[in-house]
Design an enzyme around this catalytic site. Structure first.
Site, mmCIF file in Angstrom:
data_model
loop_
_atom_site.group_PDB
_atom_site.id
_atom_site.type_symbol
_atom_site.label_atom_id
_atom_site.label_comp_id
_atom_site.label_asym_id
_atom_site.label_seq_id
_atom_site.Cartn_x
_atom_site.Cartn_y
_atom_site.Cartn_z
ATOM 1 N N CYS A 1 0.891 -1.330 0.063
ATOM 2 C CA CYS A 1 0.558 -0.012 -0.301
ATOM 3 C C CYS A 1 0.596 1.061 -0.116
ATOM 4 O O CYS A 1 1.755 1.277 0.380
ATOM 5 C CB CYS A 1 -0.594 0.090 0.753
ATOM 6 S SG CYS A 1 -0.229 0.028 2.610
ATOM 7 N N CYS A 2 0.136 2.515 0.153
ATOM 8 C CA CYS A 2 0.881 3.461 -0.616
ATOM 9 C C CYS A 2 1.586 4.096 -1.068
ATOM 10 O O CYS A 2 1.451 3.022 -2.341
ATOM 11 C CB CYS A 2 1.113 3.965 1.400
ATOM 12 S SG CYS A 2 1.994 5.757 1.420
ATOM 13 N N ILE A 3 3.023 3.923 -0.964
ATOM 14 C CA ILE A 3 4.379 4.362 -1.969
ATOM 15 C C ILE A 3 4.751 2.817 -2.258
ATOM 16 O O ILE A 3 5.798 3.231 -3.033
ATOM 17 C CB ILE A 3 5.555 5.463 -1.138
ATOM 18 C CG1 ILE A 3 6.624 5.550 -2.044
ATOM 19 C CG2 ILE A 3 5.924 4.794 0.036
ATOM 20 C CD1 ILE A 3 5.859 6.913 -2.892
ATOM 21 N N THR B 1 -3.205 -0.791 -2.762
ATOM 22 C CA THR B 1 -4.282 -0.135 -2.549
ATOM 23 C C THR B 1 -3.458 1.146 -2.450
ATOM 24 O O THR B 1 -2.372 1.565 -1.194
ATOM 25 C CB THR B 1 -5.001 -0.478 -1.421
ATOM 26 O OG1 THR B 1 -6.337 0.664 -1.158
ATOM 27 C CG2 THR B 1 -4.397 -0.647 -0.313
ATOM 28 N N PRO C 1 4.755 0.265 -3.656
ATOM 29 C CA PRO C 1 3.768 0.078 -5.257
ATOM 30 C C PRO C 1 5.211 0.204 -6.539
ATOM 31 O O PRO C 1 6.203 -0.391 -6.862
ATOM 32 C CB PRO C 1 2.840 0.185 -5.803
ATOM 33 C CG PRO C 1 2.267 0.779 -4.581
ATOM 34 C CD PRO C 1 2.640 0.797 -3.160
#
Ligand SMILES: *[C@@H]1O[C@H](CO)[C@@H](O)[C@H](O)[C@H]1NC(C)=O
Ligand SMILES: *[C@@H]1O[C@H](CO)[C@@H](O)[C@H](O)[C@H]1NC(C)=O
Ligand SMILES: *[C@@H]1O[C@H](CO)[C@@H](O)[C@H](O)[C@H]1NC(C)=O
Ligand SMILES: CC(=O)N[C@H]1CO[C@H](CO)[C@@H](O)[C@@H]1O
Length: 260
Positions: free
Chosen positions: A168-170, A231, A172
């Protein structure tokens, strides 16, 4: 069946019995997972480590999904220590990613170097600047970043074994660096007046040769081929419960893909 259970069942009305049976079945399917999930942390605190609310949301949803969790972090020093009250680096203070992450794990944490993919059905990485500062050099080097070699190994091991990876968040962006052609989301591609302050990250993702898919904060995106589930979480400036819901969707999809 014990006498006590028989007695209890006999004394239930027929409709209550049906409700009871339906609830028992629901309970069985919702918590039969038993998936063994590794969660990898990068420190403790959004500006120099793991985003604490994201880690907590992941753990709550894994618990609800009946997963068995083991937490890991690399034994390296943090890029720097941020005073979260002032939003500034603290001079001459150094902290270790593994010992800081142990705060979130309530002390029960293992060196990432010891993570063996054979012992787990899935892996999940929460975000926070630690991902971009301690698990990679993305905060400094952008798309030319290097990824911590244990993090790279773990991502590749799970990918090669066909086991699901939740991010999640950064985070990816690290998958985009390590897993060629992966399809991920970090939310929207325009800042939209500050709602998506890190929208520029999507350009780094495509520059790395990965695919970016636009999603809402409450949604998860599944790359079925690579078994990577993402996400946006705190990439979106929004209410905490919406971030919590998006992480729930991500965790559920990871558990579904694990086949457990
Ligand atoms: C620590 O975590 C491991 C792996 O999940 C678990 O088997 C063990 O019981 C935990 N130990 C404590 C003291 O909670
Ligand atoms: C930090 O360390 C350097 C070199 O050891 C020293 O010169 C400096 O005074 C220290 N700064 C603070 C704020 O303690
Ligand atoms: C990982 O675990 C498997 C199964 O327990 C074992 O066969 C293998 O040797 C382990 N790999 C490493 C690098 O420890
Ligand atoms: C102190 C420091 O910079 N620690 C590390 C944080 O993570 C990056 C990426 O793995 C390393 O390059 C740093 O050495």
């Amino acid at each position: 069946m014990s006498l006590r259970t028989m007695f209890a069942l006999r004394s239930l009305s027929r409709s209550a019995l049906l409700r009871y049976t339906a609830a028992a079945q629901f309970h069985a399917t919702s918590s039969c997972s038993g998936a063994k999930v590794a969660v990898v942390l990068s420190g403790c605190g959004v500006y120099d480590g793991t985003e604490i609310h994201e880690a907590s949301a992941i753990l709550v949803h894994l618990s609800r999904g009946g997963a068995e969790v083991q937490m890991f972090a690399p034994d390296v020093s943090q890029m720097h220590v941020i005073d979260h009250g002032k939003g500034q680096p603290v001079e001459n203070e150094s902290r270790n990613v593994l010992s800081e992450s142990a705060r979130i794990a309530r002390g029960n944490i293992t060196d990432l170097a010891k993570l063996n993919v054979s012992n787990h059905d899935a892996v999940i990485f929460p975000g926070g600047f630690g991902a971009a500062k301690n698990l990679s050099t993305f905060a400094i080097d952008g798309k030319d970043c290097k990824v911590n070699k244990e993090v790279e190994r773990v991502l590749k091991d799970f990918h090669d074994s066909g086991k699901p990876i939740g991010l999640c968040c950064i985070f990816p962006v690290l998958a985009a660096k390590v897993l060629p052609g992966v399809d991920v989301t970090v939310g929207h591609e325009e800042e939209e007046g500050g709602k998506w302050p890190y929208a520029g990250t999507t350009q780094a993702i495509t520059a790395l040769g990965a695919k970016h898919t636009v999603k809402e904060v409450t949604e998860a995106h599944v790359d079925k081929k690579n078994k990577v589930v993402t996400t946006p979480a705190f990439m979106c400036e929004t209410k905490l419960h919406l971030i919590f819901d998006g992480i729930g969707a991500m965790v559920r999809d990871v558990l579904k893909l694990s086949g457990k």
